[in-house]
Design a protein around this motif. Structure first.
Motif, PDB file in Angstrom:
ATOM      1  N   VAL A 214       1.242   1.391   0.072  1.00 16.37           N
ATOM      2  CA  VAL A 214      -0.015   1.912   0.616  1.00 16.37           C
ATOM      3  C   VAL A 214      -1.063   1.872  -0.483  1.00 16.37           C
ATOM      4  O   VAL A 214      -0.820   2.374  -1.582  1.00 16.37           O
ATOM      5  CB  VAL A 214       0.183   3.366   1.115  1.00 16.37           C
ATOM      6  N   GLU A 215      -2.213   1.264  -0.198  1.00 15.13           N
ATOM      7  CA  GLU A 215      -3.206   1.072  -1.255  1.00 15.13           C
ATOM      8  C   GLU A 215      -4.617   1.152  -0.664  1.00 15.13           C
ATOM      9  O   GLU A 215      -4.897   0.575   0.383  1.00 15.13           O
ATOM     10  CB  GLU A 215      -2.945  -0.284  -1.932  1.00 15.13           C
ATOM     11  N   LEU A 216      -5.483   1.884  -1.403  1.00 15.11           N
ATOM     12  CA  LEU A 216      -6.876   2.066  -0.961  1.00 15.11           C
ATOM     13  C   LEU A 216      -7.666   0.767  -0.996  1.00 15.11           C
ATOM     14  O   LEU A 216      -8.514   0.542  -0.136  1.00 15.11           O
ATOM     15  CB  LEU A 216      -7.578   3.033  -1.933  1.00 15.11           C
ATOM     16  N   ARG A 217      -7.419  -0.057  -2.012  1.00 13.61           N
ATOM     17  CA  ARG A 217      -8.291  -1.230  -2.213  1.00 13.61           C
ATOM     18  C   ARG A 217      -7.828  -2.416  -1.362  1.00 13.61           C
ATOM     19  O   ARG A 217      -6.730  -2.967  -1.585  1.00 13.61           O
ATOM     20  CB  ARG A 217      -8.309  -1.596  -3.700  1.00 13.61           C
ATOM     21  N   PRO A 218      -8.691  -2.795  -0.360  1.00 14.76           N
ATOM     22  CA  PRO A 218      -8.272  -3.816   0.614  1.00 14.76           C
ATOM     23  C   PRO A 218      -7.924  -5.161  -0.021  1.00 14.76           C
ATOM     24  O   PRO A 218      -6.999  -5.830   0.446  1.00 14.76           O
ATOM     25  CB  PRO A 218      -9.490  -3.967   1.543  1.00 14.76           C
ATOM     26  N   GLN A 219      -8.633  -5.510  -1.106  1.00 13.83           N
ATOM     27  CA  GLN A 219      -8.360  -6.816  -1.712  1.00 13.83           C
ATOM     28  C   GLN A 219      -6.928  -6.877  -2.260  1.00 13.83           C
ATOM     29  O   GLN A 219      -6.229  -7.897  -2.111  1.00 13.83           O
ATOM     30  CB  GLN A 219      -9.371  -7.104  -2.844  1.00 13.83           C
ATOM     31  N   LEU A 220      -6.487  -5.770  -2.847  1.00 16.78           N
ATOM     32  CA  LEU A 220      -5.123  -5.738  -3.395  1.00 16.78           C
ATOM     33  C   LEU A 220      -4.092  -5.844  -2.269  1.00 16.78           C
ATOM     34  O   LEU A 220      -3.040  -6.473  -2.417  1.00 16.78           O
ATOM     35  CB  LEU A 220      -4.892  -4.448  -4.192  1.00 16.78           C
ATOM     36  N   VAL A 221      -4.436  -5.227  -1.134  1.00 16.09           N
ATOM     37  CA  VAL A 221      -3.522  -5.260   0.010  1.00 16.09           C
ATOM     38  C   VAL A 221      -3.399  -6.702   0.528  1.00 16.09           C
ATOM     39  O   VAL A 221      -2.288  -7.209   0.772  1.00 16.09           O
ATOM     40  CB  VAL A 221      -4.044  -4.320   1.129  1.00 16.09           C
ATOM     41  N   GLU A 222      -4.558  -7.353   0.645  1.00 12.15           N
ATOM     42  CA  GLU A 222      -4.565  -8.743   1.137  1.00 12.15           C
ATOM     43  C   GLU A 222      -3.776  -9.650   0.182  1.00 12.15           C
ATOM     44  O   GLU A 222      -2.900 -10.413   0.598  1.00 12.15           O
ATOM     45  CB  GLU A 222      -6.026  -9.213   1.218  1.00 12.15           C
ATOM     46  N   ASP A 223      -4.071  -9.506  -1.115  1.00 13.54           N
ATOM     47  CA  ASP A 223      -3.378 -10.341  -2.117  1.00 13.54           C
ATOM     48  C   ASP A 223      -1.864 -10.070  -2.082  1.00 13.54           C
ATOM     49  O   ASP A 223      -1.055 -10.990  -2.169  1.00 13.54           O
ATOM     50  CB  ASP A 223      -3.881 -10.028  -3.536  1.00 13.54           C
ATOM     51  N   GLY A 224      -1.514  -8.795  -1.970  1.00 15.78           N
ATOM     52  CA  GLY A 224      -0.097  -8.402  -1.971  1.00 15.78           C
ATOM     53  C   GLY A 224       0.637  -9.010  -0.781  1.00 15.78           C
ATOM     54  O   GLY A 224       1.749  -9.548  -0.936  1.00 15.78           O
ATOM     55  N   ASN A 225       0.020  -8.948   0.385  1.00 11.99           N
ATOM     56  CA  ASN A 225       0.704  -9.489   1.576  1.00 11.99           C
ATOM     57  C   ASN A 225       0.873 -11.004   1.482  1.00 11.99           C
ATOM     58  O   ASN A 225       1.904 -11.546   1.876  1.00 11.99           O
ATOM     59  CB  ASN A 225      -0.065  -9.095   2.845  1.00 11.99           C
ATOM     60  N   SER A 231       6.507 -15.390  -1.624  1.00 11.50           N
ATOM     61  CA  SER A 231       7.754 -15.113  -2.353  1.00 11.50           C
ATOM     62  C   SER A 231       8.960 -15.031  -1.435  1.00 11.50           C
ATOM     63  O   SER A 231      10.085 -14.835  -1.907  1.00 11.50           O
ATOM     64  CB  SER A 231       7.630 -13.793  -3.121  1.00 11.50           C
ATOM     65  N   GLY A 232       8.706 -15.107  -0.130  1.00 10.95           N
ATOM     66  CA  GLY A 232       9.817 -15.033   0.832  1.00 10.95           C
ATOM     67  C   GLY A 232      10.353 -13.625   1.021  1.00 10.95           C
ATOM     68  O   GLY A 232      11.515 -13.438   1.379  1.00 10.95           O
ATOM     69  N   PHE A 233       9.502 -12.616   0.769  1.00  8.49           N
ATOM     70  CA  PHE A 233       9.927 -11.221   0.951  1.00  8.49           C
ATOM     71  C   PHE A 233       9.429 -10.713   2.307  1.00  8.49           C
ATOM     72  O   PHE A 233       8.374 -10.068   2.389  1.00  8.49           O
ATOM     73  CB  PHE A 233       9.388 -10.325  -0.168  1.00  8.49           C
ATOM     74  N   SER A 234      10.167 -10.989   3.354  1.00  3.79           N
ATOM     75  CA  SER A 234       9.689 -10.612   4.688  1.00  3.79           C
ATOM     76  C   SER A 234       9.783  -9.095   4.916  1.00  3.79           C
ATOM     77  O   SER A 234       9.257  -8.567   5.877  1.00  3.79           O
ATOM     78  CB  SER A 234      10.491 -11.349   5.766  1.00  3.79           C
ATOM     79  N   ASN A 235      10.459  -8.411   4.010  1.00  3.72           N
ATOM     80  CA  ASN A 235      10.612  -6.941   4.154  1.00  3.72           C
ATOM     81  C   ASN A 235       9.599  -6.171   3.318  1.00  3.72           C
ATOM     82  O   ASN A 235       9.711  -4.956   3.175  1.00  3.72           O
ATOM     83  CB  ASN A 235      12.029  -6.520   3.740  1.00  3.72           C
ATOM     84  N   LEU A 236       8.625  -6.872   2.738  1.00  6.65           N
ATOM     85  CA  LEU A 236       7.625  -6.204   1.879  1.00  6.65           C
ATOM     86  C   LEU A 236       6.243  -6.287   2.532  1.00  6.65           C
ATOM     87  O   LEU A 236       5.775  -7.384   2.854  1.00  6.65           O
ATOM     88  CB  LEU A 236       7.611  -6.874   0.496  1.00  6.65           C
ATOM     89  N   HIS A 237       5.623  -5.133   2.739  1.00  4.02           N
ATOM     90  CA  HIS A 237       4.341  -5.085   3.446  1.00  4.02           C
ATOM     91  C   HIS A 237       3.373  -4.192   2.681  1.00  4.02           C
ATOM     92  O   HIS A 237       3.770  -3.118   2.226  1.00  4.02           O
ATOM     93  CB  HIS A 237       4.500  -4.481   4.845  1.00  4.02           C
ATOM     94  N   PHE A 238       2.131  -4.613   2.590  1.00  2.08           N
ATOM     95  CA  PHE A 238       1.107  -3.754   1.991  1.00  2.08           C
ATOM     96  C   PHE A 238       0.179  -3.273   3.104  1.00  2.08           C
ATOM     97  O   PHE A 238      -0.175  -4.035   4.012  1.00  2.08           O
ATOM     98  CB  PHE A 238       0.349  -4.510   0.899  1.00  2.08           C
ATOM     99  N   VAL A 239      -0.172  -1.998   3.018  1.00  3.00           N
ATOM    100  CA  VAL A 239      -0.924  -1.363   4.102  1.00  3.00           C
ATOM    101  C   VAL A 239      -2.203  -0.773   3.514  1.00  3.00           C
ATOM    102  O   VAL A 239      -2.130  -0.020   2.529  1.00  3.00           O
ATOM    103  CB  VAL A 239      -0.088  -0.209   4.717  1.00  3.00           C
ATOM    104  N   PRO A 240      -3.375  -1.101   4.100  1.00  6.63           N
ATOM    105  CA  PRO A 240      -4.620  -0.556   3.548  1.00  6.63           C
ATOM    106  C   PRO A 240      -4.835   0.897   3.962  1.00  6.63           C
ATOM    107  O   PRO A 240      -4.422   1.302   5.046  1.00  6.63           O
ATOM    108  CB  PRO A 240      -5.697  -1.450   4.177  1.00  6.63           C
TER     109      PRO A 240
END
Ligand SMILES: C[S@@+](CC[C@H](N)C(=O)[O-])C[C@H]1O[C@@H](n2cnc3c(N)ncnc32)[C@H](O)[C@@H]1O
Length: 389
Positions: A214-225, A231-240
């Motif tokens: 969970v992250e406030l900064r939308p750009q980091l969320v977009e980059d993370g997803n 990276s093939g990590f289908s179980n990793l999600h970033f949420v704004p």
């Protein structure tokens, strides 16, 4: 202290030294059970594909037998062993030795500080056992941990050491959670170093777990997803969004690494509200409590400390986190605070680890919260407000 308390203290020291990585050896001796040829047992921490374990070597006259136990299994084994077949035990850590002796109905526990053991044994073991040994991963390069040649960059060694340590600490705790597909929420995820590291480790060890950052900064969320996908990590999600607005229902683990000031409290509150089995936070700045301590209504006997800015700063940090630990205990968690890496790598090196399960009464913990606040001139800890206590 009663005999069972001494055993419990020994077992808790074992758990803490295992989790914070300071254990170098455990020994059990004075065996007087039915196995005539058993001379004693020694155990060391090892990293297996299944996660971190204590590897017990049973030393018989003519052979050795090895059994790898989780820390919980090891604790149960030692607990029952010390009240039964073993009369002595010793934990050796990078900082101290703890010796347990039982003679008849007399129990003795002796702690001896040690120096000089850490550098050699621990760093050697750690380098060998690092869960993220390779630097060649897509995510490591994208997050600036590794260079184009795949080697960890000199400037990123501290960060790499920290996330390795975090994975070393969290992976076994998460694997011991009751659900077999735990939901892990990282509050204030930033670029998601820890989340990528966990996802990588879980993939390698075939551990099923869903990770949300969970992250406030939308750009980091977009980059993370995007990077999670690459990276093939289908179980990793970033949420704004903000920590407090996130719906943490169903979270089994809530983590926050260096979430700023009271964002750490938001994360703890969300973990408690969700009934998470495990809450682990490495706090960052401690402004909220410090401001109240600066108002000068603390017990005047503390003047000799609090009049010096540097001590006030350090006290504010300890008092903030000490109160967090008490409020977690009041909320039904067993809590430990320890340094997860040396302060040579980051000054913000304390980790509060809370596991669901009552350690004492809510009333006693809340009474202590009141006493500490009065002593340090604190009107309210921000987390109290969130918890409505
Ligand atoms: C110091 S960074 C740490 C990032 C990451 N956990 C790490 O250790 O690398 C803190 C992060 O928390 C985020 N943050 C702070 N307050 C927040 C809040 N209330 N809700 C969501 N994110 C928050 C910030 O945007 C920042 O990215």
């Amino acid at each position: 202290m009663s005999a069972p308390d001494r055993i419990e203290e020994f077992v808790l020291a074992l758990q803490t030294a295992f989790i914070d990585g300071s254990i170098t050896r455990l020994k059990l001796g004075g065996y007087h059970g039915p196995e005539a040829e058993l001379k004693g047992i020694e155990a060391r921490k090892v990293l297996l594909n299944a996660g971190e374990r204590l590897s017990f070597v049973y030393r018989y006259k003519t052979r050795d037998i090895t059994k790898n136990l989780t820390v919980d299994e090891a604790m149960s084994f030692v607990r029952s062993g010390l009240s039964g077949e073993y009369r002595s035990a010793r934990i050796e850590t990078t900082d101290y030795d703890l010796q347990f002796e039982r003679q008849g109905d007399k129990y003795r526990l002796k702690k001896t500080e040690v120096t000089g053991r850490d550098a050699v044994e621990a760093s050697h073991d750690r380098a060998k056992n690092r869960p993220l040994a390779s630097g060649g991963k897509v995510w490591m390069k994208a997050l600036g941990l590794a260079g184009a040649d795949g080697k960890i960059l000199a400037a990123s060694q501290d960060k790499f050491r920290q996330i390795n340590k975090m994975v070393e600490i969290f992976a076994p705790l998460i694997q011991e959670l009751s659900p077999d597909h735990p939901r892990i929420v990282d509050m204030g995820a930033g670029k998601g170093y820890l989340d990528f590291a966990l996802a990588d480790h879980f993939k390698r060890t075939a551990t099923r777990a869903e990770i949300y950052g969970v992250e406030l900064r939308p750009q980091l969320v977009e980059d993370g997803n995007r990077l999670a996908q690459e990276s093939g990590f289908s179980n990793l999600h970033f949420v704004p969004g903000s920590i407090l607005d996130y719906d943490a229902t169903g979270a089994d683990t809530v983590i926050a690494l260096h979430a700023c000031d009271t964002a750490t409290d938001d994360a703890i509150y969300q973990g408690i509200r969700a009934g998470a089995e495990l809450i682990a936070v490495a706090p960052c700045c401690h402004k909220q409590v410090r401001r109240q301590m600066e108002e000068g209504t603390a017990d005047t006997r503390l003047d000799f400390l609090l009049r010096h800015g540097t001590f006030l700063e350090k006290q504010a940090e300890m008092v903030t986190d000490g109160l967090r630990a008490l409020l977690l205990e009041a909320s039904g968690y067993r809590t430990k605070v320890f340094e997860f890496v040396s302060d040579a790598h980051t000054p913000k090196n304390n980790l509060i680890v809370a596991q669901k399960g009552r350690a004492g009464s809510r009333e006693a913990a809340m009474r202590r919260v009141g006493e500490v606040k009065a002593m340090f001139g604190i009107e309210k800890h921000y987390l109290e407000g969130l918890l409505g206590v």
